[in-house]
Write an enzyme that holds these catalytic residues in place. Sequence first.
Site, PDB file in Angstrom:
ATOM      1  N   ASP A  88       0.685  -2.810  -3.922  1.00 15.60           N
ATOM      2  CA  ASP A  88      -0.564  -3.164  -3.259  1.00 15.60           C
ATOM      3  C   ASP A  88      -1.710  -2.702  -4.155  1.00 15.60           C
ATOM      4  OD1 ASP A  88      -2.013  -4.101  -0.764  1.00 15.60           O
ATOM      5  OD2 ASP A  88      -2.839  -2.094  -0.980  1.00 15.60           O
ATOM      6  N   ASP A  95      -0.083   1.332   1.920  1.00 14.31           N
ATOM      7  CA  ASP A  95       0.171  -0.069   2.246  1.00 14.31           C
ATOM      8  C   ASP A  95       1.468  -0.560   1.614  1.00 14.31           C
ATOM      9  OD1 ASP A  95      -2.107  -0.118   3.682  1.00 14.31           O
ATOM     10  OD2 ASP A  95      -3.279  -1.345   2.323  1.00 14.31           O
ATOM     11  N   GLU A 121      -6.068  -1.814  -4.258  1.00 15.76           N
ATOM     12  CA  GLU A 121      -7.372  -1.654  -3.622  1.00 15.76           C
ATOM     13  C   GLU A 121      -8.407  -2.127  -4.634  1.00 15.76           C
ATOM     14  OE1 GLU A 121      -7.779  -0.928  -0.544  1.00 15.76           O
ATOM     15  OE2 GLU A 121      -5.705  -0.354  -0.152  1.00 15.76           O
ATOM     16  N   HIS A 123     -11.522   1.511   2.025  1.00 20.79           N
ATOM     17  CA  HIS A 123     -10.437   2.251   1.371  1.00 20.79           C
ATOM     18  C   HIS A 123     -10.756   3.721   1.140  1.00 20.79           C
ATOM     19  CE1 HIS A 123     -13.006   1.543  -2.065  1.00 20.79           C
ATOM     20  NE2 HIS A 123     -12.735   0.246  -2.078  1.00 20.79           N
ATOM     21  N   HIS A 174      -4.769   1.172   4.063  1.00 20.51           N
ATOM     22  CA  HIS A 174      -5.903   1.039   3.147  1.00 20.51           C
ATOM     23  C   HIS A 174      -5.909   2.120   2.077  1.00 20.51           C
ATOM     24  CE1 HIS A 174      -7.358  -2.307   5.413  1.00 20.51           C
ATOM     25  NE2 HIS A 174      -7.491  -1.599   6.504  1.00 20.51           N
TER      26      HIS A 174
END
Length: 715
Positions: A529, A675, A531, A580, A670
Amino acid sequence: MSSPAKLITAVAVACGFLVAVLAALWLVIGAGLEAPEQALLAGLLERRVGALLMIVFAAWVFLFLMLRAAYEFLLLPLARAAEEAAALLERPTVRLSPQGSRELQDLIGAVNRVAVQREAREAAIEAQIRAANAAAEADRNRFAVLMSELAQGVIVCNLDGRVLLYNRRARALFAGSPGHGMAALGLGRSIYGIFDRHLIAYALEHIAARRRSHGHFVTATESGRLLRVLVVPIPEAGAASEDGAGTGISGYMTMIEDMTETFDSESTRDRLLQDLTESSRGPVANLRAAAETLYDYADMDAEDHQRFLAVVRDEAEGLAGRIEAAARTYAAVLKARWPLEDMLGADLLTAACRRIADRCPLQVSLDEVDGGVWIKVDGFSMLQAMSYLAARLHDEYRIRDLKLRLSRDGAMAHIDLIWSGVFMSTETVMQWELDSMNAAGEATPLTVRDVVERNAGEVWFQRDHASYRAFFRFLLPAVSAQEAGVSGAAGAMVDSRPEFYDFDLFKGEETDLALDDRLLAQLAYTVFDTETTGLEPSAGDEIIQIGAVRIVNRRLLRHEAFDQLIDPQRSLPAQSVKIHGITAEMLAGQPPIARVLPIFRAFVADTVLVAHNAAFDMRFLELKEAATGIRFDRPVLDTFLLSAVLFPNQETHRLEAIAERLGVSVLGRHTAVGDAIVTAEVFLKMLPLLVERGIRTLGAAREASEKTYHARIRY
């Protein structure tokens, strides 16, 4: 066919049927009339065409509403109940929601009652299994702890070179060096990413040729560490170990010893001996010549006699100086070889508080402790030194309150023993440092100075007249968290009993099959994942964090995690920080994306990529191909699309909704690693549901995903 498609088809069929009825009615009525009557009827219909169209439209609307009501009341509840029943297979605690007609609700109630009975029966079976496996689990715990605490690095592989076991020491040996970090060592990865294939082959051939139980080789890592590797074959069940490297062997174990410090110290010792030998030849020869001259010519005059005595004195003093310098240097080498360990400074101070309080009637507390400071130290000897000083403070100066402080200054950590009200002289402090430590019933020939020197540190006494306090300060070598084997979130996720092994990997892979034809359960996955600074990769938004975990043999390997903050080299919008929680201060000093992507590419090597709404994350990576030359060409599975395949009638496919549907706890949302872990657990729950739908291979899963409506989304 999906339920909405069925509704559209039913409406289309109904409209066609209505048109066919009207056409048939016109044919039937018009066929029995004469021409004048047909003209009259046509005129009447022409004058009433508006009313007729309204009647037809009303009939069509009525028919549509009836079919839609039937769809929502009968078909849709049945489809949703079927999807919930499929989820119930993976989550026995789930219950179907009462919906639809009374008959359907009665059926759902019956299914729920069956689920309750099934859950109770499975709970009883699981209890029996847990009781039966208690002894085996205890043995596994002992094995894992033993392997974890071995001083040598251990890696076990199958014949293909796939890693199926490694311990903490092996993990530490290959962490942090270029190309040999966590991307190189991991379950299911190839050991040939760490050692040259020919070295392993040489050791196995040596075992087979010499009928030996082991072989060995010496190699160096890219970071310059010198390793001695012992290779031991693992025989198949019932096979003798001397059958050779190719038959009767299911794999091999490598035991790795770091020879760097030993080699360096021995090299230093050899250089010292050589230098001492070479530098002593001349003085010894001069001494011998002077001594022989003095002996042979005892009647020489006084001036010559004094000159030869001066030669003896000067050469002896020079030789003594060289020997003393060599002794000091070798003492430093021996000191460096004292076994030190990396530990959290706060843990040492906590242990010191308990130890001092147990041995002295002192009030001991922590004061200004930096919880992020790691030190390299022999913990027990340092505890002895601090307890000894505390005891003397209490016995000789009646100190009753002591505080411990920890801070870091550059490459050194400061540990302070602080008290108030009493100062002692410098001579007293020096005496305490040089006395053998004997306090609170414990005696040791070591002094405080010995302990500090063996820990490669210093100690001094200091007064603070302004606060009327004094303290002993220990200066000890500090290490970074990475050097100590801890890496942020990944380190926090390591369990108390890490499972760095999977003996199911002894089975060979079906490498002759194309990747798309291999079973989903047999593949290795990297679930990741990102951010980002925003939601528009094509408009200049950048990645600020990548997090990933691995799945091997249907097991989530939390300890093999990738977690890296990234400097986006642009401003960070305030609205993204709210999502985040990553601030500009946290990104300061972090590596740019061009340095992170090669490492991440190595981490995902030979695995299938998995992400939730993967099109978003992959777009960011694709846009960096031209600048970095790093291409992520591995197959990709998207849990967002797979959810649409498994649950086409559900209203949402958000990660939280899927997790709740499948009984997965949502923690750390987040954050990239958080995640990734949730996505990995969701994906593992999906695998058996995909098999039930006949989706068993990677190719079938990709094909089914591409057929969903959501696959059209682009970024």
